[in-house]
Design an enzyme around this catalytic site. Structure first.
Site, PDB file in Angstrom:
ATOM      1  CD  GLU A  89      16.465  -4.343  25.437  1.00  0.00           C
ATOM      2  OE1 GLU A  89      15.946  -4.317  26.569  1.00  0.00           O
ATOM      3  OE2 GLU A  89      16.272  -5.255  24.619  1.00  0.00           O
TER       4      GLU A  89
ATOM      5  CB  CYS B  96      13.276  -6.802  20.249  1.00  0.00           C
ATOM      6  SG  CYS B  96      12.593  -5.356  19.405  1.00  0.00           S
TER       7      CYS B  96
END
Length: 243
Positions: free
Chosen positions: A106, A2
């Site tokens: 992402e 993350c």
């Protein structure tokens, strides 16, 4: 992994969702939260078990670090090894936090470009975090945090081999309980949330960019793709070889 996320809840909504007490310094919607920036976290007091919101630096610094400038940037901690690593194990036992979020990002390559994708659950959620207060040689203090990650499954697995762990609302109190020091039991409270994914603007790759416009995808063939801000690029998970 993350390496970027967002938090677009209004202050009063954050207070209501996470049932926190005390003052929350007003803040605007944040669409591009990057490593080393301050992030909002939810804690629970050991004294009266009330929840509060505070700001910490996203980048974990163990208390024993002598020179922060020489220490690697640890924004994530692998859940599979966090209970055993000297870097994270005490924080996982005693200083667990919730990191409020409304989405995380992402990147995935598309032709010559890497396109950021926003992962959402349809509402706010709580990333599983741990924190540590670093105390410098002159008595200065810095609150820092990392987000726990695990092997990716579901939609995130098509974009990265790691994903952040979340804590479901029913387990928030148990996760935050400062008197519960059983790390495996704490980790058993976490889960891999179910996400949808959608492309957003490549401008998100530069941590200096902000605003709701970052959530709008770029045209198919932009005249010039903005170069990523390498100085503030997402860092990797913790480095097992170092610890």
């Amino acid at each position: 992994m993350c390496g970027r996320f967002n938090l677009t809840l209004p202050v009063e909504a954050l207070r209501a969702v996470f049932a926190v007490k005390g003052e929350i310094v007003p803040f605007p919607p944040r669409y591009n939260i990057a490593p080393t920036q301050p992030i909002h976290v939810v804690r629970e007091s050991r004294e009266d078990r009330t929840r509060t919101v505070g700001l910490v630096k996203w980048g974990f610094l163990p208390s024993w670090v002598k020179d922060p400038a020489a220490f690697p940037l640890l924004i994530n901690a692998r859940s599979e090894t966090a209970a055993d690593k000297p870097t994270f194990r005490n924080a996982l036992r005693r200083r667990r936090i919730l990191v409020p979020a409304t989405g995380f990002y992402e990147w995935k390559r598309s032709g010559a470009r890497k396109i950021p994708y926003l992962f959402e659950t349809g509402g706010p959620f709580a990333l599983a975090g741990i924190e540590e207060t670093w105390i410098g040689p002159n008595g200065e203090e810095l609150d820092t945090a990392a987000i726990l990650t695990t092997a990716a499954t579901g939609v995130p697995a098509d974009y990265h081999d790691r994903m952040p762990l979340t804590v479901p609302e029913a387990a928030w109190s148990a996760w935050l309980d400062p008197w519960m020091e059983d790390a495996p039991r704490a980790l058993a409270l976490t889960e891999r949330a179910a996400y949808t994914a959608r492309p957003v603007s490549i401008r998100l790759s530069n941590a200096r960019n902000e605003g709701e416009g970052l959530l709008t995808p770029d045209p198919e063939e932009p005249a010039k793709a903005e170069k990523p801000d390498t100085a503030a690029a997402p860092a990797a998970d913790d480095q097992p070889s170092l610890f």
